[in-house]
Scaffold this motif. Structure first.
Motif, mmCIF file in Angstrom:
data_model
loop_
_atom_site.group_PDB
_atom_site.id
_atom_site.type_symbol
_atom_site.label_atom_id
_atom_site.label_comp_id
_atom_site.label_asym_id
_atom_site.label_seq_id
_atom_site.Cartn_x
_atom_site.Cartn_y
_atom_site.Cartn_z
ATOM 1 N N SER A 41 0.944 -1.256 0.011
ATOM 2 C CA SER A 41 -0.129 -0.122 0.007
ATOM 3 C C SER A 41 0.781 1.274 -0.006
ATOM 4 O O SER A 41 0.187 2.491 -0.399
ATOM 5 C CB SER A 41 -0.732 -0.054 1.152
ATOM 6 N N LEU A 42 1.903 1.303 0.508
ATOM 7 C CA LEU A 42 2.976 2.379 0.795
ATOM 8 C C LEU A 42 3.197 3.110 -0.698
ATOM 9 O O LEU A 42 3.320 4.377 -0.529
ATOM 10 C CB LEU A 42 3.960 2.244 1.582
ATOM 11 N N PRO A 43 3.596 2.700 -1.636
ATOM 12 C CA PRO A 43 3.886 3.251 -3.118
ATOM 13 C C PRO A 43 2.710 4.227 -3.516
ATOM 14 O O PRO A 43 2.861 4.990 -3.813
ATOM 15 C CB PRO A 43 4.072 2.049 -3.960
ATOM 16 N N ALA A 44 1.352 3.627 -3.095
ATOM 17 C CA ALA A 44 0.280 4.445 -3.509
ATOM 18 C C ALA A 44 0.075 5.744 -2.288
ATOM 19 O O ALA A 44 -0.148 6.811 -3.233
ATOM 20 C CB ALA A 44 -0.974 3.703 -3.698
ATOM 21 N N LEU A 45 0.172 5.389 -1.015
ATOM 22 C CA LEU A 45 0.061 6.526 -0.500
ATOM 23 C C LEU A 45 1.174 7.645 -0.592
ATOM 24 O O LEU A 45 0.851 8.703 -0.477
ATOM 25 C CB LEU A 45 0.233 5.958 1.037
ATOM 26 N N ALA A 46 2.432 7.355 -0.740
ATOM 27 C CA ALA A 46 3.575 8.141 -1.233
ATOM 28 C C ALA A 46 3.158 8.888 -2.377
ATOM 29 O O ALA A 46 3.420 10.217 -2.307
ATOM 30 C CB ALA A 46 4.849 7.459 -1.047
ATOM 31 N N LEU A 47 2.778 8.246 -3.380
ATOM 32 C CA LEU A 47 2.393 8.794 -4.544
ATOM 33 C C LEU A 47 1.460 9.866 -4.590
ATOM 34 O O LEU A 47 1.682 11.022 -5.119
ATOM 35 C CB LEU A 47 1.937 7.694 -5.542
ATOM 36 N N HIS A 48 0.375 9.401 -3.640
ATOM 37 C CA HIS A 48 -0.873 10.752 -3.446
ATOM 38 C C HIS A 48 -0.398 11.634 -2.627
ATOM 39 O O HIS A 48 -0.879 12.874 -2.743
ATOM 40 C CB HIS A 48 -1.914 10.058 -2.687
ATOM 41 N N GLU A 49 0.734 11.645 -1.670
ATOM 42 C CA GLU A 49 1.304 12.679 -0.913
ATOM 43 C C GLU A 49 2.150 13.643 -1.646
ATOM 44 O O GLU A 49 2.189 14.801 -1.559
ATOM 45 C CB GLU A 49 1.916 12.141 0.151
ATOM 46 N N ALA A 50 3.135 13.098 -2.689
ATOM 47 C CA ALA A 50 4.240 13.837 -3.022
ATOM 48 C C ALA A 50 4.429 13.927 -4.658
ATOM 49 O O ALA A 50 4.973 14.268 -5.368
ATOM 50 C CB ALA A 50 5.564 13.430 -2.599
ATOM 51 N N GLY A 51 3.279 12.922 -5.453
ATOM 52 C CA GLY A 51 3.250 12.753 -6.770
ATOM 53 C C GLY A 51 4.629 11.894 -7.062
ATOM 54 O O GLY A 51 5.142 11.259 -6.262
ATOM 55 N N PRO A 52 5.214 11.897 -8.438
ATOM 56 C CA PRO A 52 6.323 11.327 -8.897
ATOM 57 C C PRO A 52 7.563 11.598 -7.962
ATOM 58 O O PRO A 52 8.438 10.896 -7.824
ATOM 59 C CB PRO A 52 6.447 11.946 -10.279
ATOM 60 N N ALA A 53 7.557 12.930 -7.266
ATOM 61 C CA ALA A 53 8.706 13.198 -6.570
ATOM 62 C C ALA A 53 8.737 12.202 -5.246
ATOM 63 O O ALA A 53 9.987 12.281 -4.506
ATOM 64 C CB ALA A 53 8.418 14.683 -5.839
ATOM 65 N N SER A 54 7.850 11.318 -5.137
ATOM 66 C CA SER A 54 7.769 10.353 -4.035
ATOM 67 C C SER A 54 8.914 9.378 -4.312
ATOM 68 O O SER A 54 9.639 8.910 -3.332
ATOM 69 C CB SER A 54 6.529 9.542 -3.683
ATOM 70 N N LEU A 55 9.489 9.345 -5.479
ATOM 71 C CA LEU A 55 10.419 8.606 -5.990
ATOM 72 C C LEU A 55 11.744 8.913 -5.025
ATOM 73 O O LEU A 55 12.759 8.174 -4.811
ATOM 74 C CB LEU A 55 10.727 8.428 -7.205
ATOM 75 N N HIS A 259 -4.154 6.754 -11.205
ATOM 76 C CA HIS A 259 -5.162 5.747 -11.066
ATOM 77 C C HIS A 259 -4.587 4.657 -10.148
ATOM 78 O O HIS A 259 -5.497 3.616 -9.865
ATOM 79 C CB HIS A 259 -5.298 5.027 -12.503
ATOM 80 N N ALA A 260 -3.606 5.035 -9.282
ATOM 81 C CA ALA A 260 -3.163 3.958 -8.123
ATOM 82 C C ALA A 260 -4.385 3.674 -7.388
ATOM 83 O O ALA A 260 -4.654 4.829 -6.748
ATOM 84 C CB ALA A 260 -1.988 4.239 -7.830
ATOM 85 N N GLY A 261 -4.330 2.691 -6.824
ATOM 86 C CA GLY A 261 -5.505 2.443 -5.910
ATOM 87 C C GLY A 261 -4.906 2.357 -4.499
ATOM 88 O O GLY A 261 -3.648 2.187 -4.286
ATOM 89 N N LYS A 262 -5.554 1.630 -3.384
ATOM 90 C CA LYS A 262 -4.978 1.452 -2.312
ATOM 91 C C LYS A 262 -4.100 0.225 -2.192
ATOM 92 O O LYS A 262 -3.297 0.154 -1.283
ATOM 93 C CB LYS A 262 -6.386 1.093 -1.064
ATOM 94 N N ALA A 263 -4.121 -0.569 -3.032
ATOM 95 C CA ALA A 263 -3.179 -1.874 -3.311
ATOM 96 C C ALA A 263 -2.873 -1.689 -4.581
ATOM 97 O O ALA A 263 -3.186 -2.376 -5.424
ATOM 98 C CB ALA A 263 -4.066 -3.018 -2.951
#
Length: 433
Positions: A41-55, A259-263
């Motif tokens: 789940s964390l990849p999606a949560l981080a993506l929603h928080e920071a966008g591609p910069a989550s990388l 379009h990333a979901g919770k999982a």
């Protein structure tokens, strides 16, 4: 004076009474401790928080894991002992600090195990139905399964862990590879839609995907050749962990985007194999939970036995403290504590995942004390000592981020100090005439 404890003699003919871990099994146990259901789940949560910069947050935490992991590996290689961080605290700061930190970590495993099992239980409940009762029953079954694995010794649980790690690595690699053909540059822009400061927020979310390196210290005495194999096992675990985390995170950003979901792991598999592949996520969640719990149960059982051996717990716990033996008494306490916590969750109706908040501060304290001990115990001027400096600074930041969750550890620390004071005040047993 207190009576010196005599380690239990090795059972005659018992093949488990010798250190048995090699590089492959040690790497699998270390990797299992670090990986958790958060990778689902964390990849999606981080993506929603920071966008591609989550990388950037993912990459930063992978890099910061290097000094942290190598610091604990260096301690384990130089001072292999089941007490782990408690042993290093004893060498560096004395029995009082060792007892407090040992108790905090020991109790934290009992409180946190239901949450680790509950993540997998939630996926099982979603797949089979039954809601919360299914989740709780699944969590209880997972706790029991891990206890049975460790009851037969590190030789058995290590082999099971190796199979689990191999299966997980294959599944996560497949999920990444089948999703990459669907990657789009459009999903990488704008790179920081919520501002560059959001990278820090995303990193705070991801911290607990990188906890677990301290477990290698409590398993250090179980290696056949600690001075050589612990470092190698840690390098293998670091490389595999970095590839798996960065691969899944990049695939989530580039292939799924908004379009990333919770999982997202489930979404990645669906991209490659269609909707029927979504059920594989449940199997991944169960394996991740078993892997993490197995490593922590193995480490904490040895920690409890070492604390009993060193006088930081009643001598009853010391059974099985010798390397290669099975600390079944300590394991039974950890298992009973985890099941009691699960029962409390069931009775009170609180979300099972919330018990994780009771242990976040414990891991931060263990990191701070462990890296501080490394600054005293590791040779100055070496790369291991330089890495410990970086690890200690990083641990202080982690402690600051989790300060709000320190109350349970403060309670445990007070109880430990009271127990130490009463033990010191007790009259010594009479010696022989």
């Amino acid at each position: 004076m207190t009576r010196a404890l005599t380690p239990d003699p090795l059972p005659a003919g018992d093949p488990l009474a010798t250190p048995s871990l090699g590089v492959a099994q040690g790497a699998a146990l270390t990797l299992g401790a670090v990986l958790g259901t958060g990778v689902i789940s964390l990849p999606a949560l981080a993506l929603h928080e920071a966008g591609p910069a989550s990388l950037v947050a993912w990459l930063t935490l992978v890099l910061l894991s290097v000094p942290l992991a190598t610091t604990f590996a260096a301690l384990g290689a130089r001072h292999p002992d089941g007490g782990g961080v408690s042993t290093y605290a004893r060498r560096a700061f004395g029995a009082g600090v060792a007892t407090v930190i040992g108790w905090c970590f020991y109790v934290a495993i009992m409180l946190g195990a239901p949450a680790a099992a509950g993540f997998a239980g939630a996926y099982v409940a979603d797949g089979l139905g039954g809601g919360r009762p299914t989740q709780l029953v699944t969590a209880g079954l997972l706790i029991g399964t891990v206890a049975v694995m460790n009851w037969f010794g590190i030789r058995v649980s290590g082999r099971v862990q190796l199979a689990i790690a191999g299966t997980l690595a294959a599944l996560l690699l497949v999920a990444t590879l089948v999703a990459l053909p669907h990657a789009s540059r459009a999903n990488l822009t704008p790179f920081a839609p919520h501002g560059w400061a959001s990278i820090g927020t995303a990193a705070a979310l991801l911290i607990w995907a990188f906890a677990g390196w301290e477990v290698v210290t409590s398993l250090s005495a179980e290696y056949r050749e600690p001075a050589r194999d612990i470092g190698r096992a840690t390098v293998v675990a670091l490389v595999v962990m970095g590839v798996m985390y960065l691969g899944v995170a990049f695939a989530t950003v580039a292939a799924l985007g908004d379009h990333a979901g919770k999982a997202p792991l489930s979404d990645l598999l669906v991209l490659g194999f269609g909707e029927p592949a979504r059920g594989v996520t449940t199997a991944v969640a169960v394996l991740l939970s078993i892997g993490a719990m197995n490593a922590y149960f193995a480490g904490s059982a040895r920690l409890g036995a070492a604390l009993g051996r060193d006088g930081s717990l009643p001598a009853w716990f010391a059974h099985g403290a010798t390397a290669g033996q099975v600390p079944r008494r300590s394991l039974a306490v950890v298992t009973a504590g985890a099941l009691l916590t699960l029962l409390g969750v069931a009775v009170t109706g609180v979300a099972i995942e919330r018990t994780m908040l009771l242990v976040t501060g414990a891991f931060a304290i263990v990191y701070v004390v462990g890296t501080a001990a490394a600054l005293r115990l590791l040779p100055r001027g070496t790369w291991a000592h330089r890495g410990a400096v970086v690890a200690f600074a990083s641990s202080l930041v982690l402690l600051g981020l989790t300060a709000r969750y320190l109350l349970p550890q403060l309670v445990v620390a007070v109880v430990a100090v009271i127990w130490l004071a009463r033990r010191a005040a007790a009259p010594a047993a009479p010696g022989p005439a």
